[in-house]
Motif scaffolding. Structure first.
Motif, short mmCIF file in Angstrom:
data_model
loop_
_atom_site.label_atom_id
_atom_site.label_comp_id
_atom_site.label_asym_id
_atom_site.label_seq_id
_atom_site.Cartn_x
_atom_site.Cartn_y
_atom_site.Cartn_z
N GLY A 183 0.80 -1.22 0.00
CA GLY A 183 0.00 0.00 0.00
C GLY A 183 0.84 1.26 0.00
N SER A 184 2.17 1.11 -0.08
CA SER A 184 3.05 2.28 -0.17
C SER A 184 3.00 2.86 -1.57
N VAL A 185 3.09 4.18 -1.66
CA VAL A 185 3.05 4.86 -2.96
C VAL A 185 4.43 4.85 -3.59
N LEU A 186 4.51 4.27 -4.81
CA LEU A 186 5.76 4.23 -5.57
C LEU A 186 5.88 5.41 -6.52
N GLY A 187 4.76 6.04 -6.84
CA GLY A 187 4.79 7.13 -7.79
C GLY A 187 3.39 7.50 -8.25
N MET A 188 3.33 8.25 -9.34
CA MET A 188 2.07 8.72 -9.91
C MET A 188 2.08 8.40 -11.40
N LEU A 189 1.00 7.81 -11.88
CA LEU A 189 0.89 7.45 -13.29
C LEU A 189 0.89 8.69 -14.16
N LEU A 190 1.75 8.69 -15.17
CA LEU A 190 1.83 9.80 -16.11
C LEU A 190 0.91 9.53 -17.30
N PRO A 191 0.44 10.58 -17.97
CA PRO A 191 -0.38 10.36 -19.17
C PRO A 191 0.42 9.59 -20.23
N ARG A 192 -0.27 8.81 -21.03
CA ARG A 192 0.37 8.02 -22.08
C ARG A 192 1.05 8.96 -23.07
N ILE A 193 2.24 8.58 -23.50
CA ILE A 193 3.01 9.36 -24.48
C ILE A 193 2.43 9.12 -25.87
N VAL A 194 2.14 10.20 -26.58
CA VAL A 194 1.65 10.10 -27.94
C VAL A 194 2.74 10.64 -28.86
N ASP A 195 3.28 9.75 -29.67
CA ASP A 195 4.35 10.11 -30.60
C ASP A 195 4.05 9.43 -31.93
N ALA A 196 3.79 10.22 -32.97
CA ALA A 196 3.42 9.66 -34.27
C ALA A 196 4.56 8.85 -34.88
N LYS A 197 5.80 9.09 -34.46
CA LYS A 197 6.95 8.40 -35.05
C LYS A 197 7.28 7.08 -34.34
N LYS A 198 6.80 6.93 -33.09
CA LYS A 198 7.09 5.72 -32.32
C LYS A 198 5.82 5.25 -31.64
N LEU A 199 5.54 3.98 -31.79
CA LEU A 199 4.36 3.41 -31.16
C LEU A 199 4.82 2.37 -30.15
N LEU A 200 4.68 2.68 -28.87
CA LEU A 200 5.07 1.77 -27.81
C LEU A 200 4.03 0.67 -27.66
N PRO A 201 4.43 -0.50 -27.14
CA PRO A 201 3.43 -1.53 -26.86
C PRO A 201 2.35 -0.98 -25.94
N ALA A 202 1.14 -1.51 -26.06
CA ALA A 202 -0.02 -0.99 -25.34
C ALA A 202 0.14 -1.02 -23.83
N ASP A 203 0.92 -1.97 -23.31
CA ASP A 203 1.03 -2.07 -21.85
C ASP A 203 2.23 -1.32 -21.27
N VAL A 204 2.94 -0.54 -22.08
CA VAL A 204 4.09 0.24 -21.59
C VAL A 204 3.61 1.62 -21.17
N VAL A 205 3.71 1.91 -19.88
CA VAL A 205 3.35 3.22 -19.34
C VAL A 205 4.44 3.66 -18.37
N PHE A 206 4.39 4.92 -18.00
CA PHE A 206 5.41 5.49 -17.13
C PHE A 206 4.79 6.17 -15.92
N ALA A 207 5.58 6.25 -14.87
CA ALA A 207 5.14 6.91 -13.64
C ALA A 207 6.24 7.81 -13.14
N ALA A 208 5.86 8.95 -12.58
CA ALA A 208 6.82 9.79 -11.87
C ALA A 208 7.12 9.07 -10.56
N SER A 209 8.39 9.00 -10.19
CA SER A 209 8.77 8.27 -8.98
C SER A 209 8.36 9.02 -7.72
#
Length: 142
Positions: free
Chosen positions: A72-98
């Motif tokens: 239940g400890s907070v590891l971070g905060m989910l960041l909005p999904r990156i939208v880049d027309a030149k690179k398409l990341l896999p659907a399950d790859v997301v990032f969080a601010a630590s």
């Protein structure tokens, strides 16, 4: 508030299970949804510090939600999904601010964070109750 976010102070383990608490369906449901996934890396794709890479199936309404470990400890905060027309990341790859980068930013504003002293895994229903107490829906209108 019903719950206070306690920030993790120990080193996370890559591959460990995490959960994000967010409003996946915006205001359709009366409470946040927990979505489970895994901590994939302790930095961004280019080695950026202060960012964690997660394997998690999220929706836009989850952005800004707390990332919790099994205690239940907070590891971070989910960041909005990156939208880049030149690179398409896999659907399950997301990032969080630590948690550390969030704590540093809050400290510059004179706000201190509560360190987590939690240990032992929580049952999913208990994790959901805790997350419900620290996650709020924020909606914006034009």
């Amino acid at each position: 508030p019903a719950a206070i976010a306690e920030f993790q102070t120990t080193q996370e383990r890559v591959g460990s299970e995490i959960a994000v608490s967010g409003y996946s369906y915006e205001d359709t449901l009366p409470a946040p949804v927990l979505t489970f996934g895994a901590l994939e890396a302790l930095q961004g794709l280019n080695g950026e510090a202060g960012v964690k890479r997660l394997s998690l199936d999220t929706r836009p309404g989850d952005a800004g939600g707390p990332i919790l470990d099994g205690t239940g400890s907070v590891l971070g905060m989910l960041l909005p999904r990156i939208v880049d027309a030149k690179k398409l990341l896999p659907a399950d790859v997301v990032f969080a601010a630590s948690a550390a980068s969030i704590a540093t930013r809050l400290a510059t504003e004179g706000i201190t964070t509560a360190p987590s002293l939690r240990s032992g895994a929580m049952a999913p229903e208990d994790l959901s109750t805790l997350a419900n107490g620290m996650t709020v829906l924020v909606s914006c209108w034009e």
